[in-house]
Motif scaffolding. Structure first.
Motif, PDB file in Angstrom:
ATOM      1  N   SER B 106     -59.794  73.293 124.780  1.00 50.87           N
ATOM      2  CA  SER B 106     -59.307  73.078 123.409  1.00 50.87           C
ATOM      3  C   SER B 106     -57.848  73.506 123.313  1.00 50.87           C
ATOM      4  O   SER B 106     -57.029  72.827 122.687  1.00 50.87           O
ATOM      5  N   SER B 107     -57.526  74.636 123.935  1.00 50.13           N
ATOM      6  CA  SER B 107     -56.135  75.118 123.902  1.00 50.13           C
ATOM      7  C   SER B 107     -55.220  74.093 124.540  1.00 50.13           C
ATOM      8  O   SER B 107     -54.132  73.801 124.026  1.00 50.13           O
ATOM      9  N   LEU B 108     -55.679  73.550 125.674  1.00 46.81           N
ATOM     10  CA  LEU B 108     -54.867  72.544 126.362  1.00 46.81           C
ATOM     11  C   LEU B 108     -54.638  71.330 125.453  1.00 46.81           C
ATOM     12  O   LEU B 108     -53.506  70.846 125.302  1.00 46.81           O
ATOM     13  N   ALA B 109     -55.721  70.861 124.821  1.00 47.79           N
ATOM     14  CA  ALA B 109     -55.617  69.680 123.961  1.00 47.79           C
ATOM     15  C   ALA B 109     -54.700  69.942 122.771  1.00 47.79           C
ATOM     16  O   ALA B 109     -53.850  69.109 122.423  1.00 47.79           O
ATOM     17  N   ILE B 110     -54.871  71.106 122.168  1.00 49.95           N
ATOM     18  CA  ILE B 110     -54.077  71.428 120.981  1.00 49.95           C
ATOM     19  C   ILE B 110     -52.613  71.641 121.362  1.00 49.95           C
ATOM     20  O   ILE B 110     -51.695  71.284 120.627  1.00 49.95           O
ATOM     21  N   PHE B 111     -52.397  72.197 122.564  1.00 50.21           N
ATOM     22  CA  PHE B 111     -51.019  72.394 123.023  1.00 50.21           C
ATOM     23  C   PHE B 111     -50.347  71.039 123.290  1.00 50.21           C
ATOM     24  O   PHE B 111     -49.204  70.812 122.880  1.00 50.21           O
ATOM     25  N   LEU B 112     -51.070  70.153 123.963  1.00 46.01           N
ATOM     26  CA  LEU B 112     -50.475  68.850 124.305  1.00 46.01           C
ATOM     27  C   LEU B 112     -50.191  67.999 123.066  1.00 46.01           C
ATOM     28  O   LEU B 112     -49.345  67.105 123.105  1.00 46.01           O
ATOM     29  N   THR B 113     -50.911  68.265 121.991  1.00 47.65           N
ATOM     30  CA  THR B 113     -50.717  67.448 120.777  1.00 47.65           C
ATOM     31  C   THR B 113     -50.000  68.234 119.677  1.00 47.65           C
ATOM     32  O   THR B 113     -50.069  67.857 118.511  1.00 47.65           O
ATOM     33  N   ARG B 114     -49.298  69.318 120.084  1.00 49.71           N
ATOM     34  CA  ARG B 114     -48.714  70.195 119.051  1.00 49.71           C
ATOM     35  C   ARG B 114     -47.661  69.484 118.209  1.00 49.71           C
ATOM     36  O   ARG B 114     -47.426  69.857 117.075  1.00 49.71           O
ATOM     37  N   ASN B 115     -47.017  68.465 118.780  1.00 50.75           N
ATOM     38  CA  ASN B 115     -46.014  67.738 117.996  1.00 50.75           C
ATOM     39  C   ASN B 115     -46.435  66.311 117.695  1.00 50.75           C
ATOM     40  O   ASN B 115     -45.597  65.436 117.485  1.00 50.75           O
ATOM     41  N   ARG B 116     -47.724  66.055 117.766  1.00 51.65           N
ATOM     42  CA  ARG B 116     -48.207  64.689 117.548  1.00 51.65           C
ATOM     43  C   ARG B 116     -49.281  64.677 116.484  1.00 51.65           C
ATOM     44  O   ARG B 116     -49.931  65.683 116.252  1.00 51.65           O
ATOM     45  N   MET B 117     -49.490  63.524 115.919  1.00 50.65           N
ATOM     46  CA  MET B 117     -50.606  63.290 114.997  1.00 50.65           C
ATOM     47  C   MET B 117     -50.805  64.480 114.058  1.00 50.65           C
ATOM     48  O   MET B 117     -51.878  65.042 113.968  1.00 50.65           O
ATOM     49  N   ARG B 118     -49.737  64.833 113.368  1.00 57.06           N
ATOM     50  CA  ARG B 118     -49.754  66.058 112.576  1.00 57.06           C
ATOM     51  C   ARG B 118     -50.782  66.025 111.452  1.00 57.06           C
ATOM     52  O   ARG B 118     -51.204  67.070 110.960  1.00 57.06           O
ATOM     53  N   ASP B 119     -51.172  64.827 111.059  1.00 57.44           N
ATOM     54  CA  ASP B 119     -52.203  64.741 110.021  1.00 57.44           C
ATOM     55  C   ASP B 119     -53.609  64.901 110.606  1.00 57.44           C
ATOM     56  O   ASP B 119     -54.505  65.442 109.969  1.00 57.44           O
TER      57      ASP B 119
END
Lengths: 105, 747
Positions: B106-119
């Motif tokens: 989960s950390s990896l996924a959330i880190f990789l998407t930290r600047n994406r799909m903000r909604d």
């Protein structure tokens, strides 16, 4: 000794967790509008990459003999037109971003 | 330190609850600071659970038997490597492994998407933390791995000898990584449906995580089959066991998703179907976890009866209800943008493959849950056997193999008959040659399904070989590269396509191994005395002599006594190899019991240690049943235990017990009793594992992101082409040119 070590570990853990989760509140907030534009741009970039992949696949299908030249050209033209629309949208977004930063200055 | 572990779990539970609240509040109020704080909760959760995991691992390594889990699943005689793996051999430890891996991925996924799909990300974060909350809740209130007993016992019961296999070090973490990875596409699907955003970026993010979960779960399943074949002593790698099936079902559904999401990406079709598949695969992954842990179905891989059934049923119910609600209420954004142009198109092939995969999953689901269904319907529990599964799954698998060859050879949207004929001619000819060979050269004609499968696999190899060859030829025509360089450039340029092709080849190879070994395996279960022989297929196997060792088992599993046999194998009178099947005897776990000192050294679970001679062409496999059932040479053991060691020190009592055990082993070697053997000669088994490695390689190629430099060049070239070829539209060309400049500058 073990109990003291465990106590220290727990205290360190709780402090570290509190520090990590509260850090966003200790920082000034960034430019929300810019962040939203960046999000929109990433979305458009994803659409662009997806369209490029489609163009590449189409070309690959033609080169490996799965498509006739006529079908390939027709589809290629459609896909490229769609790609241009996406690129135009990206440019418009960038232009808006430029206006916004000029206004901020 | 157990107390620190318990507190760590409690802090983890509070943190997940806080994170869920922060993410939802941040999403509703558009407060980035709250969303960031929730994201950091996921990282912090990974840190805390890593600490908990380290505390538990340390307890196993230190032999701290005050921990109940350590006392139940480890012992001083369990080798260090297996003590480390023993952490996940208990219900509690494996739950901790589950949630720990969940927090890491989960950390990896959330880190990789930290600047994406903000909604989308805040909702995805709250779903991931919701799973974290559920599992830490179980660890805190139902199955704590930090439960203790005082005073601590002197020794533990030891790790189940069946689990003392190197693959157990990696098989559960792989399988659990697959299961936990499935929560990520689920979370992003839920988030995307909540905010009504199922665009290209959602597909891009979800597909990569779905591919990772598919890859991890697939490797986990294959490692489980490998363990079953090498360690369980029954000679098979797949038994349609409930827990095996539970892992296979989400894998099948995610296979369907990985194909059908391409249709959504290219044609904007099947959005409802794709959302349902990704939500369904994740729900099935949790169903699999439920089956392992609830004891609701009997399985060699399950933990037995527990109180965890109800919480899991509630979770699964919530996932199903939430998924159905989201899909139904978001019908408007999930509407298809196009319809199927032709039945002779790649999307049609993918659609058929989806129907078959979902059908296959349904058959397996029905067979797996049939004991529960039959009990609910008739009041009596009935089970379906392997032959029931084979009856329905084999035809579906045969068609799937054929489709995996057809799909890559036809284009998107519409294929003309002339082009289809041109592309299918060589693979069909190759399959035809295989059919002729099956009835003339290769002796497989007696089994029509195997002939069809071999022909289908050859069709796949020829089709994909043709794809690579034509692709390289086309690339060389424009780039003038050498063939190997052109091949590498071509694959790098379109990793998804060619990685996928390699996966298809790997799967076809796995199917060849399965079909050949399942159909043409020769098996004998016989009792032999030294010097006696038995024919197994083309091989003659002779019990040459007995073998044995005390406290020095060759497999390093911690067996105190190992008794076995040397089995000499010949073919047509020529020596082939010597197999050394053994039976390992382990301590009882109660320490040295006065009056039963020798018996207590060997009265734990006795297991068969398989001996194997494996080549690409065939496997020769031998297992020996533990002599004497539980305890070998029982009368001698009883006699040895009449020696009164009361006058000796504790250390000397142990020495005496081992001395007597060595005398018993010596007696076994001099006067070997009749031994029961299971002997197999199976063709092409090695190709199952090699096929798995090829699938892994193809999957890694498909998932690996392209290097930035290359992407930049490709992007620039395509932008230039878009501008040049659409030069009739000055506005479009200008826009493209402008973007090309900015994109090139950025990369």
């Amino acid at each position: 000794m073990s109990a003291a070590l465990a106590g220290l570990l727990i205290a360190a853990l709780v402090v570290a967790v509190a520090w990590i989760v509260s850090s966003p509140f200790r920082r000034p907030l960034g430019d929300e509008a810019a962040a939203e534009r960046s999000d929109e741009r990433r979305s458009l970039e994803a659409a662009r990459e997806s369209k490029y992949a489609e163009i590449r696949d189409n070309e690959s299908d033609f080169r490996t003999g799965k498509l006739s030249e006529q079908d390939y050209r027709a589809l290629d033209r459609t896909l490229r037109a769609e790609a241009v629309e996406i690129l135009r949208a990206i440019d418009e977004l960038d232009a808006r971003a430029g206006d916004a930063s000029a206004a901020a200055r | 330190m157990a107390f620190a572990g318990r507190i760590a779990l409690l802090v983890a539970l509070c943190l997940t609850l806080y994170g869920i609240g922060a993410a939802l509040y941040g999403a509703r109020t558009h407060r980035r600071d709250w969303v960031d704080s929730a994201r950091r909760s996921v990282y912090a959760l990974a840190v805390i659970l890593t600490v908990a995991m380290v505390i538990l691992e340390a307890a196993f390594i230190r032999n701290d038997f005050s921990y109940n889990t350590v006392a139940q699943t480890s012992s001083t005689t369990t080798p260090l490597l297996y003590r480390m793996a023993a952490v996940w051999s208990s219900q509690q430890g494996s739950l901790l492994l589950w949630v720990w891996l969940l927090s890491i991925w989960s950390s990896l996924a959330i880190f990789l998407t930290r600047n994406r799909m903000r909604d989308v990300v805040p909702y995805a974060t709250s779903v991931l933390l919701g799973f974290g909350a559920f599992f830490t809740f179980l660890l805190v209130f139902y199955a704590s791995p930090f439960g203790q007993t005082h005073p601590a016992p002197a020794d533990g019961a030891g790790l189940d000898p069946l689990l003392r296999n190197p693959s157990m070090l990696i098989h559960p973490p792989m399988l659990y990584s697959g299961y936990t990875f499935f929560t990520i596409p689920f979370a992003f699907a839920v988030g995307a449906l909540i905010v009504r955003r199922v665009d290209a970026e959602w597909i891009r993010v979800t597909r990569r995580f779905a591919l990772a979960s598919w890859l991890f779960l697939g490797i986990g399943i294959l490692l489980g089959a490998h363990w079953s074949y090498y360690d369980l002593g029954w000679g098979g790698y797949w038994g349609w066991d409930a827990v095996e099936n539970a892992a296979l079902m989400p894998w099948l559904i995610s296979t369907a998703f990985l194909h059908s999401v391409m249709i959504q990406e290219k044609r904007g079709m099947l959005k409802v179907w794709n959302a349902s598949l990704v939500l369904g695969a994740s729900t099935l992954a949790i169903v699999g976890t439920f089956l392992v842990r609830s004891g609701v179905l009997s399985s060699i891989h399950a933990f037995g009866a527990s109180t965890l059934g109800l919480p899991f049923v509630i979770l699964i119910g919530a996932m199903v209800a939430g998924s159905v609600y989201l899909v139904v209420t978001r019908r408007d954004v999930l509407r298809s943008e196009h319809s199927l142009d032709s039945l002779l198109s790649r999307e049609a092939a993918f659609l058929f493959n989806n129907i078959l995969l979902v059908g296959l999953c349904f058959v397996i689901f029905w067979g797996t849950f049939f004991p529960l269904i039959s009990k609910a319907a008739t009041g009596t529990t009935s089970e379906v056997g392997a032959s029931w599964f084979d009856r329905y799954t084999v035809p579906l698998a045969l068609i799937l193999v054929l489709l995996s060859g057809i799909g890559p050879m036809i284009p998107w949207r519409r294929a003309t008959l002339a082009n289809a004929r041109r592309n299918l001619l060589t693979p069909l000819a190759a399959a035809g040659l295989m059919a002729i060979a099956a009835y003339t050269i290769v002796p497989i004609g007696s089994s029509p399904p195997t002939v069809i499968l071999f022909c289908g696999a050859v069709f796949v190899f020829a089709g994909i070989g043709q794809e690579f060859w034509r692709g390289v030829r086309a690339r060389r025509a424009t780039s003038h590269e050498s063939p190997p360089r052109a091949l590498v450039s071509m694959v790098r340029r379109n990793r998804r396509r060619y990685g996928g092709y390699i996966v298809h080849v790997g799967i076809a190879i796995v199917f060849i191994g399965v079909a050949a070994s399942a159909t043409f395996q020769h098996e004998q279960t016989v009792q032999l005395r030294v010097g006696q022989s038995v024919r197994v297929g083309a091989y003659v196997m002779t019990y040459a002599h007995a073998t044995g060792s005390v406290d020095d088992d060759p497999a390093h599993t911690g067996a105190t006594l190992t008794l076995g046999a040397a089995v000499r194998v010949t073919r047509g009178g020529r020596y082939v190899t010597t197999l050394h099947p053994e039976a390992g005897f382990y301590p009882s776990g109660a320490g040295i019991v006065p009056g039963e000192a020798v018996a207590s050294l060997i009265s734990g679970q006795a297991v068969s240690i398989v001996s194997l001679d494996s080549t690409p062409r065939r496997d020769l496999w031998a297992a020996i049943s533990p002599p004497g059932g539980g305890i070998p040479e029982q009368s001698l053991v009883a006699k040895a235990d009449t020696v009164d060691p009361a006058s000796l020190s504790a250390v000397n009592q142990v020495k005496l017990a081992y001395y007597l055990l060595a005398a018993i082993e010596e007696h076994y070697l001099r006067y070997p009793p009749t031994a029961e053997f299971t002997l197999l000669a199976s063709p092409l088994v090695m190709w199952i594992w090699l096929g798995g490695l090829i699938v892994l390689g193809g999957g890694l190629i498909a998932i690996w992101p392209g290097p930035h430099g290359m992407r930049g060049r490709v992007r620039a070239r395509y932008l230039a082409r878009v501008a040049r070829e659409l030069g009739s539209s000055p506005a479009g060309a200008t826009a493209a040119g402008a973007s090309a400049t900015t994109a090139s500058a950025r990369t």
